[in-house]
Design a protein around this motif. Structure first.
Motif, mmCIF file in Angstrom:
data_model
loop_
_atom_site.group_PDB
_atom_site.id
_atom_site.type_symbol
_atom_site.label_atom_id
_atom_site.label_comp_id
_atom_site.label_asym_id
_atom_site.label_seq_id
_atom_site.Cartn_x
_atom_site.Cartn_y
_atom_site.Cartn_z
ATOM 1 N N GLY A 11 -85.858 -3.339 -22.081
ATOM 2 C CA GLY A 11 -85.430 -4.154 -20.955
ATOM 3 C C GLY A 11 -86.347 -4.009 -19.761
ATOM 4 O O GLY A 11 -87.337 -3.274 -19.778
ATOM 5 N N PRO A 12 -85.992 -4.717 -18.699
ATOM 6 C CA PRO A 12 -86.861 -4.748 -17.515
ATOM 7 C C PRO A 12 -86.825 -3.427 -16.742
ATOM 8 O O PRO A 12 -85.827 -2.708 -16.739
ATOM 9 C CB PRO A 12 -86.270 -5.884 -16.684
ATOM 10 N N SER A 13 -87.935 -3.150 -16.073
ATOM 11 C CA SER A 13 -88.014 -1.946 -15.246
ATOM 12 C C SER A 13 -87.293 -2.196 -13.922
ATOM 13 O O SER A 13 -86.951 -3.331 -13.583
ATOM 14 C CB SER A 13 -89.483 -1.603 -14.977
ATOM 15 N N GLN A 14 -87.091 -1.127 -13.176
ATOM 16 C CA GLN A 14 -86.456 -1.273 -11.863
ATOM 17 C C GLN A 14 -87.301 -2.158 -10.946
ATOM 18 O O GLN A 14 -86.770 -2.955 -10.178
ATOM 19 C CB GLN A 14 -86.262 0.106 -11.213
ATOM 20 N N ARG A 15 -88.607 -2.048 -11.032
ATOM 21 C CA ARG A 15 -89.489 -2.882 -10.202
ATOM 22 C C ARG A 15 -89.336 -4.356 -10.568
ATOM 23 O O ARG A 15 -89.258 -5.213 -9.698
ATOM 24 C CB ARG A 15 -90.931 -2.430 -10.353
ATOM 25 N N GLN A 16 -89.284 -4.660 -11.861
ATOM 26 C CA GLN A 16 -89.085 -6.044 -12.296
ATOM 27 C C GLN A 16 -87.767 -6.588 -11.765
ATOM 28 O O GLN A 16 -87.696 -7.732 -11.305
ATOM 29 C CB GLN A 16 -89.082 -6.143 -13.820
ATOM 30 N N LEU A 17 -86.713 -5.788 -11.837
ATOM 31 C CA LEU A 17 -85.409 -6.223 -11.347
ATOM 32 C C LEU A 17 -85.419 -6.458 -9.842
ATOM 33 O O LEU A 17 -84.870 -7.453 -9.354
ATOM 34 C CB LEU A 17 -84.338 -5.191 -11.717
ATOM 35 N N ARG A 18 -86.049 -5.556 -9.093
ATOM 36 C CA ARG A 18 -86.111 -5.699 -7.627
ATOM 37 C C ARG A 18 -86.903 -6.931 -7.229
ATOM 38 O O ARG A 18 -86.486 -7.710 -6.378
ATOM 39 C CB ARG A 18 -86.739 -4.457 -6.997
ATOM 40 N N VAL A 19 -88.059 -7.116 -7.841
ATOM 41 C CA VAL A 19 -88.904 -8.273 -7.524
ATOM 42 C C VAL A 19 -88.204 -9.564 -7.935
ATOM 43 O O VAL A 19 -88.213 -10.547 -7.188
ATOM 44 C CB VAL A 19 -90.291 -8.143 -8.193
ATOM 45 N N GLY A 20 -87.559 -9.577 -9.086
ATOM 46 C CA GLY A 20 -86.836 -10.761 -9.536
ATOM 47 C C GLY A 20 -85.723 -11.144 -8.571
ATOM 48 O O GLY A 20 -85.539 -12.318 -8.248
ATOM 49 N N GLU A 21 -84.974 -10.163 -8.104
ATOM 50 C CA GLU A 21 -83.891 -10.445 -7.159
ATOM 51 C C GLU A 21 -84.432 -10.921 -5.815
ATOM 52 O O GLU A 21 -83.878 -11.831 -5.193
ATOM 53 C CB GLU A 21 -83.022 -9.195 -6.970
ATOM 54 N N LEU A 22 -85.525 -10.344 -5.368
ATOM 55 C CA LEU A 22 -86.142 -10.781 -4.113
ATOM 56 C C LEU A 22 -86.624 -12.230 -4.220
ATOM 57 O O LEU A 22 -86.407 -13.043 -3.312
ATOM 58 C CB LEU A 22 -87.306 -9.852 -3.751
ATOM 59 N N ILE A 23 -87.246 -12.565 -5.338
ATOM 60 C CA ILE A 23 -87.704 -13.944 -5.549
ATOM 61 C C ILE A 23 -86.513 -14.887 -5.639
ATOM 62 O O ILE A 23 -86.531 -15.978 -5.081
ATOM 63 C CB ILE A 23 -88.589 -14.032 -6.821
ATOM 64 N N ARG A 24 -85.445 -14.466 -6.314
ATOM 65 C CA ARG A 24 -84.251 -15.308 -6.448
ATOM 66 C C ARG A 24 -83.664 -15.646 -5.076
ATOM 67 O O ARG A 24 -83.392 -16.800 -4.769
ATOM 68 C CB ARG A 24 -83.187 -14.616 -7.304
ATOM 69 N N ARG A 25 -83.507 -14.625 -4.232
ATOM 70 C CA ARG A 25 -82.945 -14.863 -2.896
ATOM 71 C C ARG A 25 -83.857 -15.756 -2.056
ATOM 72 O O ARG A 25 -83.390 -16.664 -1.377
ATOM 73 C CB ARG A 25 -82.716 -13.531 -2.181
ATOM 74 N N THR A 26 -85.141 -15.477 -2.115
ATOM 75 C CA THR A 26 -86.097 -16.263 -1.326
ATOM 76 C C THR A 26 -86.147 -17.706 -1.804
ATOM 77 O O THR A 26 -86.133 -18.639 -0.993
ATOM 78 C CB THR A 26 -87.500 -15.626 -1.403
ATOM 79 N N LEU A 27 -86.194 -17.910 -3.105
ATOM 80 C CA LEU A 27 -86.224 -19.262 -3.666
ATOM 81 C C LEU A 27 -84.940 -20.020 -3.318
ATOM 82 O O LEU A 27 -84.985 -21.200 -2.963
ATOM 83 C CB LEU A 27 -86.422 -19.183 -5.179
ATOM 84 N N SER A 28 -83.807 -19.342 -3.379
ATOM 85 C CA SER A 28 -82.537 -19.975 -2.992
ATOM 86 C C SER A 28 -82.569 -20.422 -1.539
ATOM 87 O O SER A 28 -82.133 -21.527 -1.210
ATOM 88 C CB SER A 28 -81.370 -19.003 -3.194
ATOM 89 N N ASP A 29 -83.084 -19.561 -0.669
ATOM 90 C CA ASP A 29 -83.168 -19.909 0.752
ATOM 91 C C ASP A 29 -84.090 -21.102 0.981
ATOM 92 O O ASP A 29 -83.773 -22.006 1.755
ATOM 93 C CB ASP A 29 -83.661 -18.720 1.573
ATOM 94 N N VAL A 30 -85.236 -21.094 0.317
ATOM 95 C CA VAL A 30 -86.198 -22.194 0.471
ATOM 96 C C VAL A 30 -85.572 -23.514 0.024
ATOM 97 O O VAL A 30 -85.694 -24.539 0.700
ATOM 98 C CB VAL A 30 -87.491 -21.896 -0.336
ATOM 99 N N LEU A 31 -84.879 -23.492 -1.111
ATOM 100 C CA LEU A 31 -84.256 -24.714 -1.618
ATOM 101 C C LEU A 31 -83.074 -25.144 -0.755
ATOM 102 O O LEU A 31 -82.850 -26.345 -0.554
ATOM 103 C CB LEU A 31 -83.817 -24.517 -3.070
ATOM 104 N N MET A 32 -82.323 -24.187 -0.229
ATOM 105 C CA MET A 32 -81.174 -24.508 0.611
ATOM 106 C C MET A 32 -81.616 -25.140 1.934
ATOM 107 O O MET A 32 -81.010 -26.100 2.406
ATOM 108 C CB MET A 32 -80.352 -23.247 0.891
ATOM 109 N N ARG A 33 -82.683 -24.613 2.511
ATOM 110 C CA ARG A 33 -83.182 -25.150 3.781
ATOM 111 C C ARG A 33 -83.884 -26.489 3.612
ATOM 112 O O ARG A 33 -84.078 -27.210 4.589
ATOM 113 C CB ARG A 33 -84.159 -24.152 4.414
#
Length: 144
Positions: A11-33
C-alpha cells in the motif's frame, strides 16, 4: 535501491497519503472557487473523493464525481472531458499551494465509490440476505 525499513510495501506510504490528501483539498478548493475559466466546468459541482499518488509522486490520480449526478450520465462525461482539457491549468493552480519539488501530473477518473455503496445497501436490504444474517446470529447463540 535501498529498502525502506519503515514500510512493509503493502500500500501507499505515509508521504503518498499526505501528498494525496493535500492535492485533494487543494483541487477541491480550486474547483469550488471556479478558478478555471470554463463554463462547462464551472456549471458542474464536482466532488473530489480521493487522490492517489504514484510511489515517486510524479502522477496523481484524482477520483471525481459530479455532485448530484449519475456516473453513467452525460454530466459525468462532460465533467471528465473538461477536467482533462484543463489538466495543465489545474496542475499549475494546485502547484501554487504545494511546497513540493515537483508537482505531480494530474489524471482524472470517475469515483464509483458511491455507486458501489448504493449497491451494497441494496444487497443488504434484500430479504434473502436479511434471513441469512438472522440465521447467522441464531447460530452464534447456539454456540454459547
Amino acid at each position: 535501491m535501498a529498502k525502506n525499513r519503515f514500510s512493509s510495501g503493502d500500500g501507499p506510504s505515509q508521504r503518498q497519503l499526505r501528498v494525496g490528501e493535500l492535492i485533494r483539498r487543494t483541487l477541491s478548493d480550486v474547483l469550488m472557487r471556479g478558478d478555471v475559466h470554463d463554463p462547462d466546468l464551472n456549471r458542474i459541482s464536482i466532488t473530489v473523493g480521493e487522490v492517489r499518488t504514484s510511489p515517486d509522486l510524479k502522477v496523481a490520480t484524482a477520483y471525481v464525481a459530479p455532485l448530484g449526478g449519475t456516473l453513467g450520465g452525460q454530466d459525468a462525461q462532460e465533467m471528465l472531458l473538461a477536467l482533462r482539457r484543463h489538466q495543465g491549468e489545474l496542475r499549475h493552480l494546485v502547484s501554487k499551494a504545494l511546497t513540493l519539488k515537483y508537482t505531480p501530473a494530474l489524471r482524472f477518473r470517475l469515483d464509483e465509490t458511491f455507486d458501489r455503496l448504493d449497491e451494497t445497501r441494496r444487497m443488504f436490504s434484500d430479504e434473502t440476505v436479511q434471513r441469512d444474517i438472522a440465521r447467522g446470529h441464531d447460530d452464534e447463540d447456539d454456540l454459547e
